[in-house]
Motif scaffolding. Structure first.
Motif, PDB file in Angstrom:
ATOM      1  N   THR A  31     145.290  48.001 114.640  1.00  0.00           N
ATOM      2  CA  THR A  31     145.784  47.059 113.756  1.00  0.00           C
ATOM      3  C   THR A  31     145.146  47.138 112.307  1.00  0.00           C
ATOM      4  OG1 THR A  31     143.885  45.408 114.210  1.00  0.00           O
ATOM      5  CG2 THR A  31     146.064  45.511 115.621  1.00  0.00           C
ATOM      6  N   GLY A  33     143.925  45.108 109.239  1.00  0.00           N
ATOM      7  CA  GLY A  33     143.450  44.011 109.210  1.00  0.00           C
ATOM      8  C   GLY A  33     143.222  43.227 110.386  1.00  0.00           C
ATOM      9  N   LYS A  34     142.971  41.836 110.317  1.00  0.00           N
ATOM     10  CA  LYS A  34     142.707  41.310 111.551  1.00  0.00           C
ATOM     11  C   LYS A  34     143.953  40.008 111.955  1.00  0.00           C
ATOM     12  CE  LYS A  34     138.281  42.021 112.628  1.00  0.00           C
ATOM     13  NZ  LYS A  34     137.939  42.609 113.774  1.00  0.00           N
ATOM     14  N   GLU A  36     146.714  38.220 114.170  1.00  0.00           N
ATOM     15  CA  GLU A  36     146.852  37.565 115.599  1.00  0.00           C
ATOM     16  C   GLU A  36     147.362  38.647 116.586  1.00  0.00           C
ATOM     17  OE1 GLU A  36     148.875  33.926 116.014  1.00  0.00           O
ATOM     18  OE2 GLU A  36     147.218  33.000 114.503  1.00  0.00           O
ATOM     19  N   LYS A  38     147.448  41.807 118.488  1.00  0.00           N
ATOM     20  CA  LYS A  38     146.625  42.607 118.739  1.00  0.00           C
ATOM     21  C   LYS A  38     147.067  44.160 119.239  1.00  0.00           C
ATOM     22  CE  LYS A  38     144.169  42.223 122.578  1.00  0.00           C
ATOM     23  NZ  LYS A  38     142.960  41.770 123.581  1.00  0.00           N
ATOM     24  N   ARG A  60     145.518  38.154 119.919  1.00  0.00           N
ATOM     25  CA  ARG A  60     144.018  38.009 119.676  1.00  0.00           C
ATOM     26  C   ARG A  60     143.518  36.871 120.312  1.00  0.00           C
ATOM     27  NH1 ARG A  60     141.405  42.160 117.586  1.00  0.00           N
ATOM     28  NH2 ARG A  60     143.103  42.744 116.281  1.00  0.00           N
TER      29      ARG A  60
END
Length: 125
Positions: A31, A33-34, A36, A38, A60
């Motif tokens: 992914t 960045g982070k 939602e 996943k 996530r």
């Protein structure tokens, strides 16, 4: 070669594995960045009349329920392309013959690598 051109070569290998009946799973990973979202998983649904896939969005936070859709291969291609380089940098094809990984690097160039197969059998969704 642009990453789109390399992805076209990769997708031909996906279609070939389906035609040969060796397609086990497709996973979008790495992914950006982070987010939602996943992962996106695509599993085969082999039927006499038509080939379909079960597309699963995995999130996530555990509180967010996964979403599953039954689609045609072309419909799943549209979704994979829309998430490539915006949410994910790699797509992994798992077949019973070989694993094929498509990656986009930071410069926007695509590459394909092949490894020994992870799956020995095809498990339908």
């Amino acid at each position: 070669m642009t990453y789109q051109d390399v992805f076209t070569v990769f997708w031909e290998q996906v279609k070939e594995s389906i035609k040969e009946g060796t397609f086990a799973k497709l996973t979008m990973a790495k992914t950006i960045g982070k987010p939602e979202l996943k992962n996106i998983f695509i599993r085969p649904i082999y039927a006499d009349e038509d080939f379909k896939v079960l597309l699963k969005y995995s999130f996530r936070p555990r509180e967010v329920e996964d979403i599953e859709e039954e689609l045609s291969l072309d419909e799943s291609l549209t979704i994979v392309k829309s998430h490539l380089k915006t949410h994910f940098l790699s797509v992994l094809l798992f077949s019973t013959v070989k694993d094929v990984t498509f990656k986009v690097n930071k410069k926007g160039l695509g590459s394909i690598t092949e490894t020994y197969p992870t799956f020995k059998n095809v498990t339908q969704a």
